[in-house]
Design a protein around this motif. Sequence first.
Motif, mmCIF file in Angstrom:
data_model
loop_
_atom_site.group_PDB
_atom_site.id
_atom_site.type_symbol
_atom_site.label_atom_id
_atom_site.label_comp_id
_atom_site.label_asym_id
_atom_site.label_seq_id
_atom_site.Cartn_x
_atom_site.Cartn_y
_atom_site.Cartn_z
ATOM 1 N N VAL A 8 0.874 -1.165 0.000
ATOM 2 C CA VAL A 8 0.000 0.000 0.000
ATOM 3 C C VAL A 8 0.912 1.216 0.000
ATOM 4 C CG1 VAL A 8 -1.697 1.328 1.306
ATOM 5 C CG2 VAL A 8 -1.882 -1.156 1.189
ATOM 6 N N ILE A 9 0.693 2.110 -0.960
ATOM 7 C CA ILE A 9 1.489 3.323 -1.074
ATOM 8 C C ILE A 9 0.541 4.511 -0.977
ATOM 9 C CG2 ILE A 9 3.064 4.680 -2.511
ATOM 10 C CD1 ILE A 9 3.894 2.031 -3.852
ATOM 11 N N GLY A 10 0.871 5.430 -0.096
ATOM 12 C CA GLY A 10 0.069 6.629 0.071
ATOM 13 C C GLY A 10 0.953 7.857 0.062
ATOM 14 N N THR A 31 -2.723 0.326 -8.598
ATOM 15 C CA THR A 31 -4.168 0.531 -8.704
ATOM 16 C C THR A 31 -4.630 1.498 -7.623
ATOM 17 O OG1 THR A 31 -4.405 -1.724 -9.512
ATOM 18 C CG2 THR A 31 -6.395 -0.653 -8.682
ATOM 19 N N PRO A 32 -5.320 2.576 -8.010
ATOM 20 C CA PRO A 32 -5.787 3.508 -6.982
ATOM 21 C C PRO A 32 -6.927 2.909 -6.163
ATOM 22 C CG PRO A 32 -6.505 4.231 -9.163
ATOM 23 C CD PRO A 32 -5.639 3.020 -9.358
ATOM 24 N N LEU A 33 -6.802 3.016 -4.851
ATOM 25 C CA LEU A 33 -7.883 2.617 -3.951
ATOM 26 C C LEU A 33 -8.672 3.855 -3.535
ATOM 27 C CD1 LEU A 33 -5.895 0.123 -1.694
ATOM 28 C CD2 LEU A 33 -7.329 -0.400 -3.689
ATOM 29 N N GLU A 34 -7.980 4.933 -3.337
ATOM 30 C CA GLU A 34 -8.514 6.278 -3.097
ATOM 31 C C GLU A 34 -7.631 7.201 -3.925
ATOM 32 O OE1 GLU A 34 -11.109 7.304 -1.273
ATOM 33 O OE2 GLU A 34 -11.621 5.311 -0.559
ATOM 34 N N TYR A 35 -7.855 8.515 -3.880
ATOM 35 C CA TYR A 35 -7.062 9.387 -4.737
ATOM 36 C C TYR A 35 -5.567 9.289 -4.426
ATOM 37 C CZ TYR A 35 -5.390 13.175 -7.558
ATOM 38 O OH TYR A 35 -4.683 13.892 -8.497
ATOM 39 N N SER A 36 -5.195 9.227 -3.170
ATOM 40 C CA SER A 36 -3.770 9.213 -2.832
ATOM 41 C C SER A 36 -3.331 7.924 -2.143
ATOM 42 C CB SER A 36 -3.426 10.418 -1.961
ATOM 43 O OG SER A 36 -4.140 10.351 -0.752
ATOM 44 N N ILE A 37 -4.110 6.864 -2.278
ATOM 45 C CA ILE A 37 -3.777 5.548 -1.716
ATOM 46 C C ILE A 37 -3.838 4.529 -2.849
ATOM 47 C CG2 ILE A 37 -4.397 3.760 -0.048
ATOM 48 C CD1 ILE A 37 -3.592 6.359 1.306
ATOM 49 N N PHE A 38 -2.741 3.784 -3.008
ATOM 50 C CA PHE A 38 -2.635 2.839 -4.120
ATOM 51 C C PHE A 38 -2.243 1.454 -3.628
ATOM 52 C CE2 PHE A 38 -2.438 6.820 -6.200
ATOM 53 C CZ PHE A 38 -2.775 6.618 -7.526
ATOM 54 N N LEU A 39 -2.648 0.436 -4.386
ATOM 55 C CA LEU A 39 -2.220 -0.938 -4.150
ATOM 56 C C LEU A 39 -1.290 -1.329 -5.285
ATOM 57 C CD1 LEU A 39 -2.445 -3.642 -2.606
ATOM 58 C CD2 LEU A 39 -4.268 -4.241 -4.219
ATOM 59 N N ARG A 78 -13.495 -4.472 5.235
ATOM 60 C CA ARG A 78 -13.941 -3.167 4.773
ATOM 61 C C ARG A 78 -15.120 -2.755 5.637
ATOM 62 N NH1 ARG A 78 -18.153 -2.343 1.803
ATOM 63 N NH2 ARG A 78 -18.157 -4.381 0.882
ATOM 64 N N ILE A 79 -15.154 -1.476 5.966
ATOM 65 C CA ILE A 79 -16.277 -0.914 6.706
ATOM 66 C C ILE A 79 -16.804 0.247 5.883
ATOM 67 C CG2 ILE A 79 -16.952 0.293 8.819
ATOM 68 C CD1 ILE A 79 -14.674 -1.153 10.232
ATOM 69 N N GLY A 80 -18.099 0.332 5.738
ATOM 70 C CA GLY A 80 -18.676 1.459 5.005
ATOM 71 C C GLY A 80 -19.127 1.077 3.614
ATOM 72 N N ARG A 81 -19.342 2.087 2.823
ATOM 73 C CA ARG A 81 -19.878 1.932 1.468
ATOM 74 C C ARG A 81 -18.909 1.149 0.592
ATOM 75 N NH1 ARG A 81 -19.812 5.100 -3.310
ATOM 76 N NH2 ARG A 81 -18.228 6.429 -2.382
ATOM 77 N N ALA A 82 -19.452 0.267 -0.208
ATOM 78 C CA ALA A 82 -18.633 -0.531 -1.125
ATOM 79 C C ALA A 82 -18.012 0.364 -2.191
ATOM 80 C CB ALA A 82 -19.475 -1.612 -1.782
ATOM 81 N N SER A 83 -16.784 0.067 -2.551
ATOM 82 C CA SER A 83 -16.114 0.867 -3.577
ATOM 83 C C SER A 83 -16.475 0.412 -4.991
ATOM 84 C CB SER A 83 -14.606 0.826 -3.372
ATOM 85 O OG SER A 83 -14.156 -0.501 -3.378
ATOM 86 N N LEU A 84 -16.973 -0.804 -5.130
ATOM 87 C CA LEU A 84 -17.390 -1.319 -6.434
ATOM 88 C C LEU A 84 -18.890 -1.615 -6.401
ATOM 89 C CD1 LEU A 84 -14.486 -3.859 -7.065
ATOM 90 C CD2 LEU A 84 -14.787 -1.625 -8.126
#
Length: 98
Positions: A8-10, A31-39, A78-84
């Motif tokens: 994980v790179i942020g 692969t972006p998981l969030e704007y500034s967090i990548f896998l 994962r907690i919260g709204r699904a990303s997909l």
Amino acid sequence: MTAELAFVIGYDISDPRRLLRVHREMCKHATPLEYSIFLLVGSENDKKLCLLEIGSLIEPQEDDVRCYALPARGFQGRIGRASLPEGIVWTGLPAAIA
């Protein structure tokens, strides 16, 4: 054959122009998981190349980039709204951590 690892790179980039450059470069490697967090899934060399490229774009006194190796058999949740959307399953994770 090199084993696939997961990282994980942020980042936190203080300048908007550098931020955009770093984001574009990161999208080439991970692969972006969030704007500034990548896998990043790949070898140790893939991680080193990515961080080398990002290192050439940042200002070390102003910006922060962090990379964390994920454990091969670590807990994932994962907690919260699904990303997909419902019914879509992402199979991009290596088998060891999927």
